[in-house]
Design a protein around this motif. Structure first.
Motif, short mmCIF file in Angstrom:
data_model
loop_
_atom_site.label_atom_id
_atom_site.label_comp_id
_atom_site.label_asym_id
_atom_site.label_seq_id
_atom_site.Cartn_x
_atom_site.Cartn_y
_atom_site.Cartn_z
N ARG A 212 0.50 -1.18 0.20
CA ARG A 212 -0.07 0.03 -0.11
C ARG A 212 1.09 1.18 -0.07
O ARG A 212 2.13 1.27 0.76
N PHE A 213 0.48 2.17 -0.68
CA PHE A 213 1.15 3.27 -0.85
C PHE A 213 0.64 4.47 -0.10
O PHE A 213 -0.84 4.82 -0.11
N ALA A 214 1.31 5.63 0.38
CA ALA A 214 0.97 6.76 0.91
C ALA A 214 1.32 7.95 0.38
O ALA A 214 2.65 8.12 0.16
N VAL A 215 0.48 8.68 -0.43
CA VAL A 215 0.80 9.61 -1.27
C VAL A 215 0.62 10.89 -0.47
O VAL A 215 -0.56 11.10 -0.31
N VAL A 216 1.58 11.67 -0.24
CA VAL A 216 1.59 13.15 0.60
C VAL A 216 1.89 14.12 -0.30
O VAL A 216 3.22 14.33 -0.71
N TYR A 217 1.05 15.25 -0.45
CA TYR A 217 1.26 16.23 -1.12
C TYR A 217 1.51 17.41 -0.26
O TYR A 217 0.53 17.69 0.58
N LYS A 222 2.34 29.88 0.43
CA LYS A 222 1.65 30.81 -0.47
C LYS A 222 1.47 30.40 -1.79
O LYS A 222 1.25 31.12 -2.57
N GLU A 223 1.76 29.04 -2.09
CA GLU A 223 1.59 28.55 -3.43
C GLU A 223 0.07 28.53 -3.60
O GLU A 223 -0.31 28.79 -4.75
N GLN A 228 -7.91 25.56 -2.80
CA GLN A 228 -6.99 25.07 -3.84
C GLN A 228 -6.12 23.80 -3.54
O GLN A 228 -6.15 22.84 -4.35
N ALA A 229 -5.76 23.79 -2.53
CA ALA A 229 -4.85 22.61 -2.06
C ALA A 229 -5.81 21.15 -1.89
O ALA A 229 -5.16 20.16 -2.02
N GLN A 230 -6.87 21.41 -1.39
CA GLN A 230 -7.86 20.49 -1.18
C GLN A 230 -8.14 19.84 -2.79
O GLN A 230 -8.08 18.53 -2.96
N GLU A 231 -8.43 20.89 -3.59
CA GLU A 231 -8.66 20.29 -5.01
C GLU A 231 -7.53 19.58 -5.63
O GLU A 231 -7.58 18.59 -6.45
N ARG A 232 -6.22 20.12 -5.51
CA ARG A 232 -5.16 19.62 -5.70
C ARG A 232 -4.83 18.18 -5.33
O ARG A 232 -4.58 17.14 -6.04
N VAL A 258 3.23 17.65 -9.95
CA VAL A 258 3.93 18.87 -9.64
C VAL A 258 3.71 19.42 -8.38
O VAL A 258 2.76 19.42 -7.69
N GLY A 259 4.85 19.75 -8.05
CA GLY A 259 5.15 20.11 -6.66
C GLY A 259 5.77 18.97 -5.66
O GLY A 259 6.47 18.41 -6.39
#
Length: 386
Positions: A212-217, A222-223, A228-232, A258-259
């Protein structure tokens, strides 16, 4: 003309008496067979494959029996009967009956069977093995007297009507009860520990083996705003799920983000406890209880897989003890059939030789015997005649 009447003899005098009533004395001297113990032993055998394999190997090694009578006619007829007698469930022959009987004897510590006569009581129609769960033993006034009881058509436990047709054999009976001791009596505790280890191994492999993978953004300062972070994050989740779904169908799809995105495997750093040592310690105890060499059960614990003469002698002794327990029951069957046929009931039970040695060693032994015989003949011929 009067009929000959057999003189009734008084029973043997027995000095041993029960000093006190057993805990079930209120039930008219009825000692139940403790069906829960038999179910527990069957559960142990079903849960631990090595125990089941050991029981089956002992059954195969014990089998192989025939009878011998002084008269040629009686010997031929009796052995023909032993080969063709029905034992139920589509099986025939005394050896099939012995296999089922030994199975119950080793697993439950006791075995019960029944001789089914034909109409007219001139022959035996079948030999059947029964389940010991529903049977009870009612003790008499001394250790020589006991009655086998079972449920009737109304469910009440009563003495079975034809005791002379019932076969009962306990395995290593103790002095405090008329029942035997199962070969698996001391294994439930160890089996429980072994199953806990196996269950933990299975759970850990389900957790860590199925990756299982944990993807953390991590959005930069101020990006993006909170919305917007929730949508990303939702967009990354959709893309990641789509990439994993494509992998199941056999295609390769790259995941581009991206990011600052960190992808890690869940449980990759977790250390699973080593189970080799405790599992081997438990299996050593189980194998020691069965009396079978480890390599015969598929365990390679030593550098050699050859059976030593000491191991062969010990295993032969165990099998001989089981055969010695079964011999009286088989003699009783053969004698009853001979009396039904109007023949002499003198019979001897003969077991097949226990073959545990390698074919090469047996061939060498035969060669040495022939060489010794040849030298003995030559020496006798060379000696001068007196």
């Amino acid at each position: 003309m009067g009929f000959w009447k057999k003189k009734e003899t008084a029973p043997a005098f027995v000095q041993l008496r029960q000093p006190d009533q057993h805990p079930f004395g209120l039930l008219n001297n009825c000692v139940p067979m403790r069906g829960g113990e038999t179910q527990l032993c069957r559960a142990v055998r079903e849960a631990v494959p090595i125990v089941d394999a050991a029981i089956y190997k002992l059954i195969r090694l014990v089998g192989g029996v025939r009878a011998q009578c002084p008269q040629a006619r009686a010997d031929e007829a009796l052995n023909q009967f032993l080969k063709t007698v029905s034992v139920g469930r589509g099986q025939f022959g005394l050896n099939s009956f012995v296999d089922c009987y030994v199975d119950s004897l080793l697993t439950c510590g006791r075995a019960i069977g029944e001789i089914v006569p034909e109409r007219g009581n001139r022959d035996i129609a079948a030999l059947l093995c029964g389940r010991v769960d529903n049977l009870e033993i009612r003790e008499g006034r001394n250790p020589l007297e006991f009655v086998i009881c079972g449920p009737d058509e109304h469910g009440a436990v009563v003495p079975l009507p034809y005791q002379n047709l019932l076969l009962f054999t306990p395995l290593n009976p103790e002095a405090d009860n008329p029942y035997g001791v199962s070969l698996l009596r001391s294994l439930p505790f160890l089996s429980d520990i072994l199953l806990k280890i196996y269950n933990a191994i299975g759970v850990n492999w389900e957790r860590c083996g199925n990756v299982r993978f944990a993807v953390v953004y991590k959005p930069q300062e101020k990006e993006l705003s909170g919305v917007q972070a929730q949508e990303r994050g939702q967009q990354l989740a959709r893309e990641w799920a789509s990439a994993m779904q494509s992998t199941k169908s056999g295609s390769v799809r790259d995941f581009v983000a991206v990011g600052d995105v960190d992808i890690r495997v869940i449980g990759a750093d977790n250390q699973i406890l080593d189970s080799e040592v405790p599992v081997r310690q438990i299996l050593e105890q189980i194998v020691a209880k069965t009396g079978i060499p480890p390599f015969m059960l598929g365990l390679s614990w030593s550098s050699t897989e050859r059976m030593s003469s000491q191991q062969a002698d010990l295993l032969t002794t165990e099998i001989t003890a089981i055969r010695r327990t079964l011999t009286p029951v088989l003699e009783r069957i053969c004698r009853l059939w001979l009396r039904m046929q109007g023949m002499s009931d003198q019979v001897e039970i003969l077991w097949d030789d226990i073959n545990l040695q390698d074919e090469l060693e047996e061939a060498k032994a035969a060669l040495y015997r022939e060489q010794a015989r040849k030298l003995r003949i030559e020496n006798d011929a060379a000696e001068p005649q007196q």
